[in-house]
Design a protein around this motif. Structure first.
Motif, PDB file in Angstrom:
ATOM      1  N   GLU A 130     -94.779  -0.547  63.818  1.00  0.00           N
ATOM      2  CA  GLU A 130     -94.890   0.408  62.766  1.00  0.00           C
ATOM      3  C   GLU A 130     -96.195   1.336  63.345  1.00  0.00           C
ATOM      4  N   LEU A 131     -95.736   2.620  63.234  1.00  0.00           N
ATOM      5  CA  LEU A 131     -96.907   3.374  64.018  1.00  0.00           C
ATOM      6  C   LEU A 131     -98.030   3.444  62.748  1.00  0.00           C
ATOM      7  N   PRO A 132     -99.323   3.240  63.144  1.00  0.00           N
ATOM      8  CA  PRO A 132    -100.280   3.171  62.130  1.00  0.00           C
ATOM      9  C   PRO A 132    -100.835   4.526  62.120  1.00  0.00           C
ATOM     10  N   PRO A 133    -101.733   4.965  60.836  1.00  0.00           N
ATOM     11  CA  PRO A 133    -102.307   6.152  60.660  1.00  0.00           C
ATOM     12  C   PRO A 133    -102.691   6.902  61.686  1.00  0.00           C
ATOM     13  N   GLN A 134    -102.738   8.104  62.213  1.00  0.00           N
ATOM     14  CA  GLN A 134    -103.066   8.828  63.380  1.00  0.00           C
ATOM     15  C   GLN A 134    -104.373   9.238  62.946  1.00  0.00           C
ATOM     16  N   LEU A 190    -101.960  -4.514  63.331  1.00  0.00           N
ATOM     17  CA  LEU A 190    -100.885  -4.194  63.730  1.00  0.00           C
ATOM     18  C   LEU A 190     -99.744  -4.485  63.284  1.00  0.00           C
ATOM     19  N   ARG A 191     -98.804  -3.950  62.605  1.00  0.00           N
ATOM     20  CA  ARG A 191     -97.633  -4.316  61.641  1.00  0.00           C
ATOM     21  C   ARG A 191     -96.309  -4.214  62.592  1.00  0.00           C
ATOM     22  N   LYS A 192     -95.576  -5.306  62.587  1.00  0.00           N
ATOM     23  CA  LYS A 192     -94.103  -5.312  63.055  1.00  0.00           C
ATOM     24  C   LYS A 192     -93.464  -4.552  62.285  1.00  0.00           C
ATOM     25  N   TYR A 193     -92.436  -4.045  62.866  1.00  0.00           N
ATOM     26  CA  TYR A 193     -91.097  -3.235  62.075  1.00  0.00           C
ATOM     27  C   TYR A 193     -89.961  -4.278  62.165  1.00  0.00           C
ATOM     28  N   ILE A 194     -89.445  -4.604  60.896  1.00  0.00           N
ATOM     29  CA  ILE A 194     -88.522  -5.507  60.761  1.00  0.00           C
ATOM     30  C   ILE A 194     -87.256  -4.922  61.137  1.00  0.00           C
ATOM     31  N   TYR A 195     -86.564  -5.245  62.338  1.00  0.00           N
ATOM     32  CA  TYR A 195     -85.271  -4.908  62.636  1.00  0.00           C
ATOM     33  C   TYR A 195     -84.389  -6.157  62.909  1.00  0.00           C
ATOM     34  N   PRO A 196     -83.219  -6.137  62.414  1.00  0.00           N
ATOM     35  CA  PRO A 196     -82.707  -5.711  61.303  1.00  0.00           C
ATOM     36  C   PRO A 196     -83.432  -5.812  59.946  1.00  0.00           C
ATOM     37  N   PRO A 197     -83.506  -4.985  58.953  1.00  0.00           N
ATOM     38  CA  PRO A 197     -84.428  -5.395  57.662  1.00  0.00           C
ATOM     39  C   PRO A 197     -83.718  -6.464  57.088  1.00  0.00           C
ATOM     40  N   GLU A 198     -84.513  -7.178  56.285  1.00  0.00           N
ATOM     41  CA  GLU A 198     -83.759  -8.470  55.451  1.00  0.00           C
ATOM     42  C   GLU A 198     -82.854  -8.010  54.400  1.00  0.00           C
ATOM     43  N   THR A 199     -83.063  -6.848  53.740  1.00  0.00           N
ATOM     44  CA  THR A 199     -81.979  -6.212  52.688  1.00  0.00           C
ATOM     45  C   THR A 199     -81.301  -4.885  53.323  1.00  0.00           C
ATOM     46  N   ILE A 211     -81.125   4.780  63.457  1.00  0.00           N
ATOM     47  CA  ILE A 211     -82.037   4.483  62.373  1.00  0.00           C
ATOM     48  C   ILE A 211     -83.670   4.333  63.207  1.00  0.00           C
ATOM     49  N   LEU A 212     -83.656   3.907  64.142  1.00  0.00           N
ATOM     50  CA  LEU A 212     -84.969   3.756  64.762  1.00  0.00           C
ATOM     51  C   LEU A 212     -85.463   5.019  65.486  1.00  0.00           C
ATOM     52  N   ALA A 213     -84.477   5.849  66.095  1.00  0.00           N
ATOM     53  CA  ALA A 213     -84.943   7.235  66.371  1.00  0.00           C
ATOM     54  C   ALA A 213     -85.465   8.119  65.411  1.00  0.00           C
ATOM     55  N   THR A 214     -85.255   7.909  64.212  1.00  0.00           N
ATOM     56  CA  THR A 214     -85.611   8.747  63.093  1.00  0.00           C
ATOM     57  C   THR A 214     -86.828   8.181  62.353  1.00  0.00           C
ATOM     58  N   SER A 215     -87.345   6.792  62.764  1.00  0.00           N
ATOM     59  CA  SER A 215     -88.445   6.271  62.038  1.00  0.00           C
ATOM     60  C   SER A 215     -89.745   6.249  62.964  1.00  0.00           C
ATOM     61  N   ASP A 216     -91.046   6.041  62.088  1.00  0.00           N
ATOM     62  CA  ASP A 216     -92.012   6.091  62.509  1.00  0.00           C
ATOM     63  C   ASP A 216     -92.354   4.762  63.167  1.00  0.00           C
ATOM     64  N   ILE A 217     -92.021   4.670  64.519  1.00  0.00           N
ATOM     65  CA  ILE A 217     -92.264   3.282  65.087  1.00  0.00           C
ATOM     66  C   ILE A 217     -92.714   3.442  66.556  1.00  0.00           C
ATOM     67  N   ALA A 218     -93.161   2.616  67.066  1.00  0.00           N
ATOM     68  CA  ALA A 218     -93.501   2.482  68.451  1.00  0.00           C
ATOM     69  C   ALA A 218     -92.834   1.007  69.227  1.00  0.00           C
ATOM     70  N   ASN A 255     -92.849   7.106  68.845  1.00  0.00           N
ATOM     71  CA  ASN A 255     -91.894   7.915  68.480  1.00  0.00           C
ATOM     72  C   ASN A 255     -92.507   8.889  67.332  1.00  0.00           C
ATOM     73  N   LEU A 256     -93.011   9.927  68.028  1.00  0.00           N
ATOM     74  CA  LEU A 256     -93.930  11.052  67.240  1.00  0.00           C
ATOM     75  C   LEU A 256     -92.817  12.189  66.425  1.00  0.00           C
ATOM     76  N   LYS A 257     -91.869  12.539  67.532  1.00  0.00           N
ATOM     77  CA  LYS A 257     -91.034  13.573  67.096  1.00  0.00           C
ATOM     78  C   LYS A 257     -89.808  13.210  66.008  1.00  0.00           C
ATOM     79  N   LYS A 258     -89.343  12.018  66.380  1.00  0.00           N
ATOM     80  CA  LYS A 258     -88.289  11.124  65.443  1.00  0.00           C
ATOM     81  C   LYS A 258     -87.209  12.235  65.410  1.00  0.00           C
TER      82      LYS A 258
END
Length: 721
Positions: A402-406, A423-432, A253-260, A229-232
């Motif tokens: 999570e998208l790594p630095p480009q 490589l880091r996983k994006y927590i969904y839904p977040p814990e808090t 919330i995912l459509a506007t996040s730096d995720i893959a 998701n580059l354009k968000k």
């Protein structure tokens, strides 16, 4: 008027009955009593006559039965000895399989193709260490190397399955399973590293229309979908790969996040824990093996002692002779006689070794059909019972990353920041979720998957997700499941991402409705198993099996059709394709079965395999009426022109032809006229078999008989039909 009155009066007086006297009444009663007594006497005589005739018939039948039993007992030893010689094919086949396993190791050694022997610990450890050191591998390179890794894992699994328990040591089992786990974990780690490398370059691989990055790689073992998701764009919520319907419906919330998003579909299952090799199986066979080995040692010691005593006696005799020529001749004769004794001892040793192998093979065959005494341990709520359900079609690894630095171009160089944690996983839904205003900000994500084409689901597949903490599959957190069978598309909503698989009832095709084992040619038979949903035909020749056909309500061709494989590989392939007709030790907890005594069942399968070259055998409805220590089946000669099948009953130590047939109204164990008892099925069918048929049976290959027997033991047709 007077005339009319007179007529009526006369008529009335005529109707009056004449009064019966007391004497006449007594006489009448006496006549009736005599008639009754006469009828009773005739009935009694008739009954006595019938009873005498019945007793005489019973006496004759009993006498005939005793004569047949006496005749059976008289020749039992001879028949059992002949059967023992015929069943020598099973240890012979085992010796050939041992030779094949050793030959496979030698062929791998002389092949020198650079691949390790997975059964040799130093080789496989070196391979794993060297691959760990390789860095910056692309997904294509990992997939290519993964083919070798999957081949090594498959080899190790086959070693564990094909090697009989009495040839497997505990340390080897631990070593092989440890190597399998290491290879599985390393392969998945390599996919994660390669995915990270790809995502670092996402900005350079972006699509011109959408501005986002999409990557699809399809292979025979894996299918990989990656979307960055580059354009968000908050309006871009429907992610579909390569103009297919496979993809996700993501929340705002995912459509506007730096995720893959990554969908890695492995056509294999490296998530489900390996099933441990039962310790009881090793202990049981070890007892038999140790006992037989002790016999061999005792016999060798006795032979050695005999040789020493005879040698001393010959030496004393030779010392008493004074002439040199006579002494030389005596010594020559002594050496010849001692060599003869040694040959006899070697032959005896060989016989004892074959006896040892025969006993251990029988023990292993008994354990193949052994029922577990206890049901698997209690499961948690929504946990999948892997004895009741089977994972099919591989595993779908669903990940939000999570998208790594480009990468950035700077003065002819590509500069990239490499994260230490990888490589880091994006927590969904977040814990808090304190900063989020609305409650529905983290709705379940809709996922659409494609079901693997080579897998057969007889009912709509069920979805299960992997619980990483509990290390098991479970069915909660999944909703709105729908399946389009024509397109093979499965849609469902998932609360949290992770590995997902499809499951089907393991025993959906059990119990079987009928079965038939029919000879086709020399050392070639066709086994047909009919279930509620399908009819499966399996060809067996020599030491190979092949799926001949699968009949379904809809058109479906399996990639297994026409492929010859060893029995163990073939059974694994059928299970992975969803065609499971092979009960496990726990199956009797989930299926209503027609329980038969294990020893009787094994003896029946061994003898059916011996006879399969010339005789057809099949299901009989009367098998459910026979007691647990008896089996009933139908039989027919291969070249017989008569359409009727003969019913046979076998109790392990006695075989007989039955008087009834499949159309009879009631079950009876009555012996068919002009037939006899025998101690084995082999000798019973010999009574009505042609010379040609018996020649076929005696000339059957030991590997073929062993393969047929193994398939019968694996399907357990007598208990599960």
């Amino acid at each position: 008027m007077l005339i009319g009155f007179f007529y009526v009066a006369t008529f009335k007086s005529g109707r009056k009955k004449k009064k019966i006297t007391k004497a006449e009444r007594l006489k009448q009663l006496q006549e009736e009593e005599e008639r009754r007594q006469k009828e009773e006497e005739e009935a009694r005589v008739k009954h006595e006559k019938e009873e005498m005739e019945r007793l005489e018939i019973q006496r004759i039948e009993k006498e005939k039965w005793h004569q047949l039993e006496a005749k059976d007992l008289e020749r039992r030893r001879e028949e059992l000895e002949e059967l023992y010689l015929l069943e020598g094919c099973f240890p012979e086949a085992e010796k050939l399989k041992r030779g094949t396993r050793l030959l496979a190791q030698w062929r791998h050694y002389i092949q020198c193709d650079g691949s390790p022997d997975p059964s040799v610990s130093p080789e496989i450890n070196t391979f794993i260490s060297l691959w760990k050191e390789e860095t910056n591998e692309t997904l294509e390179e990992v997939i290519a190397k993964g083919k070798l890794v999957l081949n090594l894992i498959e080899k190790l699994k086959l070693i564990l399955l094909e090697t009989p328990p009495y040839d497997l040591e505990d340390k080897n089992v631990i070593q092989y399973q440890g190597s399998i786990l290491e290879l599985q974990e390393l392969l998945h780690l390599k996919f994660n590293i390669a995915t990270e490398i790809l995502l670092r370059q996402a900005s350079t691989l972006a699509d011109l229309d959408s501005g986002n990055m999409e990557k699809v790689i399809q292979d025979e073992n894996v299918t990989l979908y990656v979307w960055a998701n580059l354009k968000k764009n908050p309006r871009y919520r429907s992610v579909r790969f390569s103009e297919t319907q496979i993809g996700f419906e993501i929340p705002r919330i995912l459509a506007t996040s730096d995720i893959a998003l990554r969908l890695l579909h492995t056509h294999y299952d490296h998530v489900t824990p390996l099933r441990p090799v039962p310790a009881s199986l090793q202990e049981h066979t070890a007892t038999v093996t140790d006992f037989a080995k002790e016999e061999v040692k005792n016999e060798e010691a006795a032979i050695s002692k005999e040789l020493q005593e005879e040698g001393k006696q010959r030496e004393n005799e030779s010392n008493s002779v004074h002439e040199e020529e006579t002494k030389f001749e005596e010594q020559g004769d002594s050496e010849v006689q001692m060599s003869v004794v040694r040959e006899e001892s070697e032959a005896t040793k060989g016989e004892l070794e074959m006896k040892l192998l025969s006993e251990t093979v029988l023990s292993a065959q008994l354990l193949l059909i052994e029922n577990a005494n206890e049901k698997p341990c209690f499961f948690e709520d929504n946990e999948v019972d892997l004895c009741q359900f089977t994972t099919l079609g591989g595993v779908y690894h669903l990940d939000i990353l999570e998208l790594p630095p480009q990468c950035k171009a700077m003065k002819g160089w590509m500069i990239v920041e490499i994260l230490k944690e990888g490589l880091r996983k994006y927590i969904y839904p977040p814990e808090t979720t304190e900063d989020v205003e609305t409650e529905n900000a983290f709705p379940p994500i809709e996922v659409t998957l494609e079901v693997q084409e080579n897998v057969i689901f007889f009912e709509d597949p069920m979805v299960a997700r992997w619980d990483g903490e509990g290390k098991h599959w479970q069915t909660d957190g999944i909703s709105n499941v729908s399946y389009k069978s024509e397109e093979r598309l499965l849609t469902f909503s998932l609360e949290t991402f992770g590995p997902v698989t499809l499951i089907q009832d393991t025993h959906i095709n059990m119990p079987f409705q009928s079965w038939e084992l029919r000879p086709l040619d020399v050392n070639k038979v066709l086994l047909t198993v009919t279930t509620v949903f399908t009819e499966i035909q399996i060809q067996i020749k020599e030491n190979l099996c092949m799926l001949a056909s699968v009949k379904l309500n809809k058109k479906h061709s399996s990639i297994l059709e026409g492929k010859w494989m060893t029995p163990v590989s073939f059974i694994c392939a059928l299970k992975e394709a969803g065609l499971n007709i092979f009960p496990s030790g726990h199956s009797h907890f989930y299926v209503v079965i027609n329980y038969k005594d294990p020893l009787v069942e094994v003896k029946a399968y061994r003898q059916l395999a011996l006879l399969s070259s010339a005789f057809a055998f099949g299901w009989s409805k009367w098998n459910t009426y026979a007691r647990t220590h008896k089996t009933t089946l139908s039989s027919k000669r291969r070249y017989s022109k008569k359409p009727n099948w003969t019913l046979l009953m076998f109790s392990g130590d006695r075989a007989q032809r039955l008087k009834i047939n499949e159309n009879s109204e009631t079950f009876s164990e009555a012996l068919k006229e002009e037939t006899e008892f025998h101690s084995t099925l082999y000798h019973m069918v010999e009574d009505f078999a042609s010379k040609k048929a018996m020649e076929k049976i005696r000339s059957s290959s030991c590997q073929f008989i062993d393969s047929v027997c193994y398939m019968l033991l694996s399907t357990r047709l007598l208990s599960y039909s």
